[in-house]
Design an enzyme around this catalytic site. Structure first.
Site, PDB file in Angstrom:
ATOM      1  N   TYR A 112      27.578  35.056 -21.558  1.00  0.00           N
ATOM      2  CA  TYR A 112      27.916  33.807 -20.851  1.00  0.00           C
ATOM      3  C   TYR A 112      28.472  32.757 -21.828  1.00  0.00           C
ATOM      4  CZ  TYR A 112      27.553  29.489 -18.232  1.00  0.00           C
ATOM      5  OH  TYR A 112      27.858  28.291 -17.640  1.00  0.00           O
TER       6      TYR A 112
ATOM      7  N   LYS B 112      32.399  31.174 -22.034  1.00  0.00           N
ATOM      8  CA  LYS B 112      32.769  29.764 -21.923  1.00  0.00           C
ATOM      9  C   LYS B 112      33.545  29.296 -23.165  1.00  0.00           C
ATOM     10  CE  LYS B 112      31.165  29.168 -17.823  1.00  0.00           C
ATOM     11  NZ  LYS B 112      32.092  28.969 -16.695  1.00  0.00           N
TER      12      LYS B 112
HETATM   13  N1  LIG Z   1      24.812  24.304 -13.310  1.00  0.00           N
HETATM   14  C1  LIG Z   1      24.862  24.275 -14.630  1.00  0.00           C
HETATM   15  O1  LIG Z   1      23.861  23.994 -15.311  1.00  0.00           O
HETATM   16  C2  LIG Z   1      26.187  24.544 -15.331  1.00  0.00           C
HETATM   17  C3  LIG Z   1      26.319  24.089 -16.645  1.00  0.00           C
HETATM   18  C4  LIG Z   1      27.533  24.320 -17.298  1.00  0.00           C
HETATM   19  C5  LIG Z   1      28.563  24.967 -16.655  1.00  0.00           C
HETATM   20  N2  LIG Z   1      28.395  25.399 -15.378  1.00  0.00           N
HETATM   21  C6  LIG Z   1      29.520  26.109 -14.736  1.00  0.00           C
HETATM   22  O2  LIG Z   1      29.858  25.458 -13.538  1.00  0.00           O
HETATM   23  C7  LIG Z   1      30.498  26.389 -12.669  1.00  0.00           C
HETATM   24  C8  LIG Z   1      29.921  26.250 -11.271  1.00  0.00           C
HETATM   25  O3  LIG Z   1      28.558  26.646 -11.300  1.00  0.00           O
HETATM   26  P1  LIG Z   1      27.419  25.913 -10.464  1.00  0.00           P
HETATM   27  O4  LIG Z   1      26.517  25.267 -11.433  1.00  0.00           O
HETATM   28  O5  LIG Z   1      27.994  25.093  -9.383  1.00  0.00           O
HETATM   29  O6  LIG Z   1      26.638  27.206  -9.898  1.00  0.00           O
HETATM   30  P2  LIG Z   1      26.464  27.783  -8.419  1.00  0.00           P
HETATM   31  O7  LIG Z   1      25.868  26.751  -7.539  1.00  0.00           O
HETATM   32  O8  LIG Z   1      25.741  29.067  -8.611  1.00  0.00           O
HETATM   33  O9  LIG Z   1      27.963  28.067  -7.933  1.00  0.00           O
HETATM   34  C9  LIG Z   1      28.695  29.193  -8.355  1.00  0.00           C
HETATM   35  C10 LIG Z   1      29.825  29.431  -7.376  1.00  0.00           C
HETATM   36  O10 LIG Z   1      30.586  30.579  -7.820  1.00  0.00           O
HETATM   37  C11 LIG Z   1      30.770  31.443  -6.698  1.00  0.00           C
HETATM   38  N3  LIG Z   1      30.895  32.832  -7.110  1.00  0.00           N
HETATM   39  C12 LIG Z   1      29.986  33.571  -7.810  1.00  0.00           C
HETATM   40  N4  LIG Z   1      30.422  34.831  -7.940  1.00  0.00           N
HETATM   41  C13 LIG Z   1      31.628  34.889  -7.330  1.00  0.00           C
HETATM   42  C14 LIG Z   1      32.582  35.931  -7.122  1.00  0.00           C
HETATM   43  N5  LIG Z   1      32.360  37.170  -7.575  1.00  0.00           N
HETATM   44  N6  LIG Z   1      33.724  35.663  -6.435  1.00  0.00           N
HETATM   45  C15 LIG Z   1      33.936  34.403  -5.949  1.00  0.00           C
HETATM   46  N7  LIG Z   1      33.096  33.384  -6.134  1.00  0.00           N
HETATM   47  C16 LIG Z   1      31.944  33.623  -6.797  1.00  0.00           C
HETATM   48  C17 LIG Z   1      29.531  31.224  -5.837  1.00  0.00           C
HETATM   49  O11 LIG Z   1      29.803  31.552  -4.476  1.00  0.00           O
HETATM   50  P3  LIG Z   1      29.404  32.911  -3.724  1.00  0.00           P
HETATM   51  O12 LIG Z   1      28.061  33.340  -4.229  1.00  0.00           O
HETATM   52  O13 LIG Z   1      29.430  32.507  -2.294  1.00  0.00           O
HETATM   53  O14 LIG Z   1      30.500  33.876  -4.063  1.00  0.00           O
HETATM   54  C18 LIG Z   1      29.345  29.721  -5.972  1.00  0.00           C
HETATM   55  O15 LIG Z   1      30.157  29.044  -5.043  1.00  0.00           O
HETATM   56  C19 LIG Z   1      30.304  27.776 -13.287  1.00  0.00           C
HETATM   57  O16 LIG Z   1      31.499  28.174 -13.930  1.00  0.00           O
HETATM   58  C20 LIG Z   1      29.205  27.539 -14.327  1.00  0.00           C
HETATM   59  O17 LIG Z   1      29.287  28.448 -15.410  1.00  0.00           O
HETATM   60  C21 LIG Z   1      27.239  25.198 -14.697  1.00  0.00           C
END
Ligand SMILES: NC(=O)c1ccc[n+]([C@@H]2O[C@H](COP(=O)([O-])OP(=O)(O)OC[C@H]3O[C@@H](n4cnc5c(N)ncnc54)[C@H](OP(=O)(O)O)[C@@H]3O)[C@@H](O)[C@H]2O)c1
Length: 262
Positions: free
Chosen positions: A152, A156
């Site tokens: 992961y 990134k």
């Molecule tokens: N939350 C944190 O702490 C954090 C910190 C730094 C960076 N980020 C980054 O922010 C971004 C968004 O994450 P989030 O925090 O909002 O997490 P999240 O709530 O788990 O959202 C992830 C999204 O990605 C979609 N997804 C997952 N697998 C997929 C696939 N195979 N095809 C299409 N869509 C897919 C999910 O939808 P479905 O399951 O419906 O497909 C969901 O809408 C990610 O890139 C993550 O690495 C998050």
């Protein structure tokens, strides 16, 4: 005509909130994720509240053909894409040797390959138009190695390096590319990654809405790398002063899963 934005990973978390932020600014939207019911509910909520048009598009973006089919379908809408938000991504907390290869491969396909492929598909049209925005969601994880989430963190780092490079290539075209780097944020991410018991994810986290608003503003300004929050900016600055080995040791302490021998 409202300017069209495509957001991946918009069924929850940062992408879901990004859809609402964009709609409030008057953008029509294509919202992409696997959970179609969530996308349909989002369409109803947004269209009623903001009066813009939302196209829900259910797809597994780890599938190369699904990405091509998505792109081909967008070309039939008669409305050019103004912005691409590559937000879909996930992480997994586990010692690398014990991980399931299919899951690691899916992470690489989503976090790296899908983001790169969609950028490759949509960027030429934006350049031809002389305007456009690309927002690639990385993480503060981009700036240091992450034991027990090795793939992961490395994925990134790719997003950050790739986006900075294409942003440079895009200078003078009217198109910009921005890397959004959130730190720990309230969303479904922690549950999906199996990080629920980690202390550095406990306590009050920024909301997905706050991060989405910050990301939208950075994208519109054409900023290159946008790290969310003062503490995260200090962390990223501090990583510049430490060796990778020291950073890995620090993160190993923070992220060691319960019951892991080392
Ligand atoms: N939350 C944190 O702490 C954090 C910190 C730094 C960076 N980020 C980054 O922010 C971004 C968004 O994450 P989030 O925090 O909002 O997490 P999240 O709530 O788990 O959202 C992830 C999204 O990605 C979609 N997804 C997952 N697998 C997929 C696939 N195979 N095809 C299409 N869509 C897919 C999910 O939808 P479905 O399951 O419906 O497909 C969901 O809408 C990610 O890139 C993550 O690495 C998050």
């Amino acid at each position: 005509m409202a300017r069209l934005v495509l957001i991946t990973g918009s069924s929850s978390g940062i992408g879901y909130e990004m859809a609402k932020v964009c709609a409030a600014k008057g953008h029509d939207l294509i919202v992409v994720a696997r959970r179609e019911d969530r996308l349909t509910a989002l369409k109803q909520e947004i269209e009623q509240t903001y009066g813009v048009t939302v196209w829900p598009y259910a797809a597994d973006l780890t599938d190369a053909q699904a990405r091509q089919t998505l792109f081909d379908w967008t070309q039939t809408l008669g409305q050019p894409l103004y912005a691409l938000v590559n937000n879909a991504g996930f992480g997994l907390l586990e010692p690398f040797a014990k991980t399931d290869w299919e899951q690691q491969n899916a992470m690489l396909q989503l976090n790296i390959v899908a983001l790169t492929h969609l950028t490759h598909l949509f960027m030429p049209g934006m350049i031809a138009q002389g305007q456009g925005r690309i927002l690639n969601v990385a993480s503060t994880a981009a700036f240091l190695p992450g034991p027990y989430m090795a793939v992961y963190y490395a994925s990134k780092a790719f997003v950050q390096s790739f986006t900075e490079a294409i942003a440079s290539e895009l200078e003078g075209t009217g198109v910009t590319a921005t890397t959004l780097c959130p730190g720990p944020t309230e969303s479904e991410f922690q549950d999906v990654a199996g990080m629920g018991e980690l202390e550095f994810f406990s306590g009050k986290l920024p909301t997905s809405a706050e991060v989405a608003t910050f990301g939208y503003q950075a994208m519109e300004k054409g900023e290159r790398t946008a790290v969310h929050g003062l503490v995260n900016n200090l962390l990223v600055f501090a990583t510049r002063l430490q060796s990778d080995k020291a950073l890995a040791t620090m993160m190993k302490g923070f992220q060691q899963p319960k019951g892991s021998p080392n």
